[in-house]
Enzyme design. Structure first.
Site, PDB file in Angstrom:
ATOM      1  N   CYS A 111       0.837  -1.208   0.000  1.00 59.08           N
ATOM      2  CA  CYS A 111       0.000   0.000   0.000  1.00 59.08           C
ATOM      3  C   CYS A 111       0.869   1.254   0.000  1.00 59.08           C
ATOM      4  O   CYS A 111       1.540   1.534  -0.982  1.00 59.08           O
ATOM      5  CB  CYS A 111      -1.007  -0.058   1.157  1.00 59.08           C
ATOM      6  SG  CYS A 111      -2.351   1.115   0.933  1.00 59.08           S
ATOM      7  N   HIS A 214      -3.579  -5.264   0.515  1.00 60.63           N
ATOM      8  CA  HIS A 214      -3.057  -5.604   1.851  1.00 60.63           C
ATOM      9  C   HIS A 214      -3.017  -7.120   2.046  1.00 60.63           C
ATOM     10  O   HIS A 214      -3.925  -7.690   2.674  1.00 60.63           O
ATOM     11  CB  HIS A 214      -3.920  -4.940   2.934  1.00 60.63           C
ATOM     12  CG  HIS A 214      -3.637  -3.481   3.105  1.00 60.63           C
ATOM     13  ND1 HIS A 214      -2.686  -2.994   3.970  1.00 60.63           N
ATOM     14  CD2 HIS A 214      -4.155  -2.399   2.473  1.00 60.63           C
ATOM     15  CE1 HIS A 214      -2.635  -1.672   3.893  1.00 60.63           C
ATOM     16  NE2 HIS A 214      -3.518  -1.296   2.982  1.00 60.63           N
ATOM     17  N   GLU A 216      -1.391  -8.814   4.047  1.00 57.19           N
ATOM     18  CA  GLU A 216      -1.269  -9.244   5.455  1.00 57.19           C
ATOM     19  C   GLU A 216      -2.627  -9.618   6.058  1.00 57.19           C
ATOM     20  O   GLU A 216      -2.686 -10.292   7.078  1.00 57.19           O
ATOM     21  CB  GLU A 216      -0.565  -8.158   6.290  1.00 57.19           C
ATOM     22  CG  GLU A 216      -1.386  -6.920   6.631  1.00 57.19           C
ATOM     23  CD  GLU A 216      -1.450  -5.879   5.510  1.00 57.19           C
ATOM     24  OE1 GLU A 216      -1.101  -6.194   4.363  1.00 57.19           O
ATOM     25  OE2 GLU A 216      -1.877  -4.737   5.804  1.00 57.19           O
TER      26      GLU A 216
END
Ligand code: MN
Length: 241
Positions: A111, A214, A216
């Site tokens: 990001c 994202h 994660e």
């Protein structure tokens, strides 16, 4: 006494933290830490004002607030939905990134982290994609972060295609900025159907990958972290036989 390098065979992955003014804390979301740990790396929090630790094997540039537009040659326009900016974080990450480029360290930018890679390579950003483009998809999802909301299509000659093995897949989306013009050594390797750049890669360095989404928050995208960590192992020869 032993050094951190001697204490583990696993690659040490520097991850940049965020400074919260209100609480005076440096922090990083636990989902990033988990993603690095389960992918076989040792996460190490990097904060501004540190010297750059020479023992790190690879870097994750994490998400966060907007990069100061002055750093890509623009003054801030009004009404750009801008977030807080952190000049210390910007300056530290830019010098860390240029150091990592010079040492050919494997890098994953996420990001803001992807945008940082582009600015470190003299590229530019949209201060606000919605004010500077028309007919965009929703890139600021309101549903939970682990839900994928839009598609991206990647080029076949890319790290992304090697990793995912398909050209079109779904991602989550939590951004209002984006890459507008590419750094001189960067190529766009994925876009959403509205033309927003969703991934960039370095043309010549072995593994520099930035993604606008994202991973994660997406356990089936932890493969991005495990690929980074594998590249660190082959780079530094840390694996003991
Ligand atoms: Mn998006």
């Amino acid at each position: 006494m032993f050094t951190i390098k001697e204490a583990t065979n696993k690659p040490i992955i520097g991850i940049t933290g965020n400074y919260e003014k209100k609480t005076k804390r440096y922090s990083i979301g636990s989902q990033y830490i988990k993603a690095i740990q389960v992918s076989g790396g040792i996460p190490f929090l990097l904060t501004p004002f540190d010297e750059i630790p020479l023992f790190i094997d690879g870097i994750v540039f994490s998400g966060g607030d907007d990069i100061d537009p002055l750093l890509f040659g623009e003054e801030p326009y009004a009404n750009m939905h801008s977030t807080n900016i952190d000049p210390s974080r910007d300056a530290f990450e830019l010098s860390l990134c240029r150091y990592a480029f010079s040492k050919k360290l494997p890098i994953l930018g996420i990001c803001r982290g992807m945008q940082l890679l582009n600015v470190a390579d003299d590229g530019k950003l949209f201060q606000d994609i919605y004010s500077q483009n028309e007919n965009l998809l929703e890139h600021r999802q309101q549903v939970m972060n682990s839900h994928k909301i839009h598609k991206v299509t990647c080029t076949e000659n890319s790290h992304l295609f090697s990793i995912f093995g398909e050209t079109t897949f779904l991602v989550n989306s939590l951004h209002h900025q984006g890459v507008s013009s590419l750094g001189k050594n960067m190529i766009a390797t994925a876009k959403s159907s509205d033309g927003i750049i969703e991934a960039i890669e370095h043309k010549t360095l072995p593994f520099v990958l930035g993604v606008q989404w994202h991973p994660e928050w997406l356990t089936d995208h932890f493969i991005l972290f495990s690929t980074l960590i594998q590249r660190c192992e082959t780079n530094g020869g840390k694996k003991k036989s």
